[in-house]
Every structure is written in C-alpha cells, then in structure tokens.
Motif scaffolding. Structure first.
Motif, PDB file in Angstrom:
ATOM      1  N   ASP A  53       0.827  -1.209   0.000  1.00 50.75           N
ATOM      2  CA  ASP A  53       0.000   0.000   0.000  1.00 50.75           C
ATOM      3  C   ASP A  53       0.863   1.261   0.000  1.00 50.75           C
ATOM      4  O   ASP A  53       1.913   1.317   0.646  1.00 50.75           O
ATOM      5  CB  ASP A  53      -0.908   0.048   1.231  1.00 50.75           C
ATOM      6  CG  ASP A  53      -2.054  -0.945   1.157  1.00 50.75           C
ATOM      7  OD1 ASP A  53      -2.382  -1.385   0.042  1.00 50.75           O
ATOM      8  OD2 ASP A  53      -2.608  -1.277   2.227  1.00 50.75           O
ATOM      9  N   VAL A  54       0.379   2.273  -0.721  1.00 47.91           N
ATOM     10  CA  VAL A  54       0.982   3.606  -0.716  1.00 47.91           C
ATOM     11  C   VAL A  54      -0.008   4.495   0.038  1.00 47.91           C
ATOM     12  O   VAL A  54      -1.109   4.749  -0.445  1.00 47.91           O
ATOM     13  CB  VAL A  54       1.218   4.124  -2.147  1.00 47.91           C
ATOM     14  CG1 VAL A  54       1.755   5.549  -2.113  1.00 47.91           C
ATOM     15  CG2 VAL A  54       2.168   3.213  -2.893  1.00 47.91           C
ATOM     16  N   VAL A  55       0.384   4.940   1.236  1.00 46.14           N
ATOM     17  CA  VAL A  55      -0.500   5.720   2.093  1.00 46.14           C
ATOM     18  C   VAL A  55      -0.079   7.186   2.027  1.00 46.14           C
ATOM     19  O   VAL A  55       1.098   7.511   2.168  1.00 46.14           O
ATOM     20  CB  VAL A  55      -0.450   5.213   3.549  1.00 46.14           C
ATOM     21  CG1 VAL A  55      -1.323   6.058   4.457  1.00 46.14           C
ATOM     22  CG2 VAL A  55      -0.864   3.746   3.618  1.00 46.14           C
ATOM     23  N   ILE A  56      -1.061   8.069   1.806  1.00 50.17           N
ATOM     24  CA  ILE A  56      -0.822   9.512   1.771  1.00 50.17           C
ATOM     25  C   ILE A  56      -1.345  10.089   3.074  1.00 50.17           C
ATOM     26  O   ILE A  56      -2.491   9.841   3.446  1.00 50.17           O
ATOM     27  CB  ILE A  56      -1.543  10.184   0.577  1.00 50.17           C
ATOM     28  CG1 ILE A  56      -1.194   9.483  -0.744  1.00 50.17           C
ATOM     29  CG2 ILE A  56      -1.233  11.674   0.532  1.00 50.17           C
ATOM     30  CD1 ILE A  56       0.263   9.558  -1.131  1.00 50.17           C
ATOM     31  N   LYS A  57      -0.528  10.877   3.747  1.00 52.60           N
ATOM     32  CA  LYS A  57      -0.920  11.498   5.018  1.00 52.60           C
ATOM     33  C   LYS A  57      -0.707  13.009   4.902  1.00 52.60           C
ATOM     34  O   LYS A  57       0.412  13.470   4.690  1.00 52.60           O
ATOM     35  CB  LYS A  57      -0.087  10.928   6.161  1.00 52.60           C
ATOM     36  CG  LYS A  57      -0.470  11.471   7.518  1.00 52.60           C
ATOM     37  CD  LYS A  57       0.346  10.819   8.609  1.00 52.60           C
ATOM     38  CE  LYS A  57      -0.023  11.380   9.961  1.00 52.60           C
ATOM     39  NZ  LYS A  57       0.836  10.841  11.016  1.00 52.60           N
ATOM     40  N   GLU A  74      -5.626  10.985   5.813  1.00 55.70           N
ATOM     41  CA  GLU A  74      -4.755   9.832   5.590  1.00 55.70           C
ATOM     42  C   GLU A  74      -5.552   8.811   4.801  1.00 55.70           C
ATOM     43  O   GLU A  74      -6.679   8.474   5.171  1.00 55.70           O
ATOM     44  CB  GLU A  74      -4.278   9.229   6.910  1.00 55.70           C
ATOM     45  CG  GLU A  74      -3.302   8.101   6.726  1.00 55.70           C
ATOM     46  CD  GLU A  74      -2.653   7.638   8.023  1.00 55.70           C
ATOM     47  OE1 GLU A  74      -2.370   6.440   8.114  1.00 55.70           O
ATOM     48  OE2 GLU A  74      -2.429   8.468   8.922  1.00 55.70           O
ATOM     49  N   SER A  75      -4.988   8.328   3.694  1.00 56.50           N
ATOM     50  CA  SER A  75      -5.715   7.390   2.846  1.00 56.50           C
ATOM     51  C   SER A  75      -4.737   6.650   1.939  1.00 56.50           C
ATOM     52  O   SER A  75      -3.640   7.136   1.664  1.00 56.50           O
ATOM     53  CB  SER A  75      -6.743   8.138   2.001  1.00 56.50           C
ATOM     54  OG  SER A  75      -7.519   7.237   1.251  1.00 56.50           O
ATOM     55  N   VAL A  76      -5.171   5.470   1.462  1.00 56.78           N
ATOM     56  CA  VAL A  76      -4.369   4.689   0.531  1.00 56.78           C
ATOM     57  C   VAL A  76      -4.564   5.249  -0.876  1.00 56.78           C
ATOM     58  O   VAL A  76      -5.696   5.511  -1.296  1.00 56.78           O
ATOM     59  CB  VAL A  76      -4.782   3.196   0.575  1.00 56.78           C
ATOM     60  CG1 VAL A  76      -4.047   2.404  -0.496  1.00 56.78           C
ATOM     61  CG2 VAL A  76      -4.512   2.613   1.957  1.00 56.78           C
ATOM     62  N   LEU A  77      -3.459   5.437  -1.583  1.00 60.29           N
ATOM     63  CA  LEU A  77      -3.489   5.896  -2.972  1.00 60.29           C
ATOM     64  C   LEU A  77      -3.227   4.687  -3.852  1.00 60.29           C
ATOM     65  O   LEU A  77      -2.216   4.006  -3.694  1.00 60.29           O
ATOM     66  CB  LEU A  77      -2.423   6.976  -3.207  1.00 60.29           C
ATOM     67  CG  LEU A  77      -2.305   7.526  -4.622  1.00 60.29           C
ATOM     68  CD1 LEU A  77      -3.557   8.307  -5.010  1.00 60.29           C
ATOM     69  CD2 LEU A  77      -1.076   8.425  -4.743  1.00 60.29           C
ATOM     70  N   LYS A  78      -4.148   4.407  -4.765  1.00 56.02           N
ATOM     71  CA  LYS A  78      -4.025   3.257  -5.648  1.00 56.02           C
ATOM     72  C   LYS A  78      -3.489   3.702  -7.004  1.00 56.02           C
ATOM     73  O   LYS A  78      -3.677   4.853  -7.399  1.00 56.02           O
ATOM     74  CB  LYS A  78      -5.386   2.584  -5.804  1.00 56.02           C
ATOM     75  CG  LYS A  78      -5.912   2.000  -4.497  1.00 56.02           C
ATOM     76  CD  LYS A  78      -7.210   1.282  -4.727  1.00 56.02           C
ATOM     77  CE  LYS A  78      -7.790   0.562  -3.603  1.00 56.02           C
ATOM     78  NZ  LYS A  78      -7.637   0.670  -2.311  1.00 56.02           N
TER      79      LYS A  78
END
Length: 185
Positions: A53-57, A74-78
C-alpha cells in the motif's frame, strides 16, 4: 517500483520514485520530493510505504490533500488515482497496469449517478472572508458608510505649544535684557 508523476501543466513529467518507507512532499528544499509551487505547503504531505500500500498522510497543509477530488487526512493511494496537493495534480504509477474494478454481485443495488470528474484543476480561494468567521461578520449597528475621522496626535500638539511658550519666554527675556542694557548706558 511505484512513482508519483506530476500532471499539472508547467510541471508535467516531473516524477519521484518511491524507494524509501517515508517520503515528504512540499515546497521547501528539505522535502524528499520538492514541488516549488505556491499552492503547495512547505511540508504538505508524506507518502508512507506500508507493504504493497501507498498511504498519503496530509501534514495540516493550507490548501489540502485530495485523492480523486475527495479531501483526505490519511488514505491509501491506488495506481491510476489522482493525488492533488493544492493546485498540483499527480498520479501514482507502478510497473503494472491499474487493476480493473471487480464486477458487482448480481444482488447488488443499482449504482447511483456517476460522479463527474473535474476536467481541470479546481482553484481554491485563499484567505478567509469576514462572513466566514464566527458570528457571521460585522455586529449589528456597525456602519461602514460613515467617514472615519483621523485620530488627533495630542503629543505633537502639546510639543508645539511647549515650543511656542519657550519661544515667547526667550523673546521676552531678550527685550528685558536689551532694555536693561539701554537703560544702563
């Protein structure tokens, strides 16, 4: 290897490979991925690699962090999704093509109206208007149509009065001294 590619005109083609567990993105030089654009905060967000997972905060940025137009903290970037930092849009690319969404089960309800994708970067107004503040603006009875009078500088007035009095005293003393000199002759 995953990488973020800038889509915004003027910065198009700039990219950053995500090869460490934590990558900071922002306007200033101490970020691993510097984007020198005024709508990007000095320390805008961080990208965390958690397994696949690539998580953006978001780092309490001024103009916000958005994934596909939705504000996030904060969320996962797909892969294939659009990340927006202020007015700068980026896309996550990996070596593999973005996976297609799984088909909906036969018992699933009919989907709602499709969301319309923005065709261009949304402009975010800066600053706060007076009506946005608590209380809704100026208090009742606050009239801006009247002219405001200039505040008087009383210190300067008293100074010039003092200078005038001292000047008069000096002139009087000169006359008295000249009179005495003439009378003594």
């Amino acid at each position: 290897m995953a990488k973020l590619v800038i889509l915004t005109q003027g910065l198009t083609g700039r990219a950053h490979e995500l090869n460490v567990d934590r990558t900071t993105i922002g306007r200033v030089e101490d970020n691993l991925f510097q984007i020198a654009e005024s709508s990007v905060s000095s320390h805008h967000c961080e990208v965390l690699l958690r397994g696949s997972d690539v998580v953006i905060k978001d780092l309490n940025s001024t103009n916000g962090t958005f994934i596909n137009g939705e504000p996030i903290t904060e969320s996962v970037l797909k892969p294939g999704q659009t990340l927006r930092l202020g007015q700068v849009e980026l896309k996550l690319e990996t070596g593999t093509p973005a996976s297609a969404p799984a088909p909906a089960p036969a018992t699933a309800p009919a989907p709602g109206p499709a969301k319309r994708q923005a065709e261009a970067t949304m402009v975010i107004p800066r600053g706060v208007s007076l009506s946005d503040l608590e209380g809704g603006g100026r208090p009742p009875g606050f009239d801006t149509s009247k002219e405001f009078s200039k505040k008087r500088n009383r210190g300067g007035l008293y100074f010039w009065i003092g200078v005038g009095i001292v000047g008069i005293i000096i002139v009087v003393l000169l006359f008295v001294a000249l009179s005495l000199v003439k009378a003594g002759k």
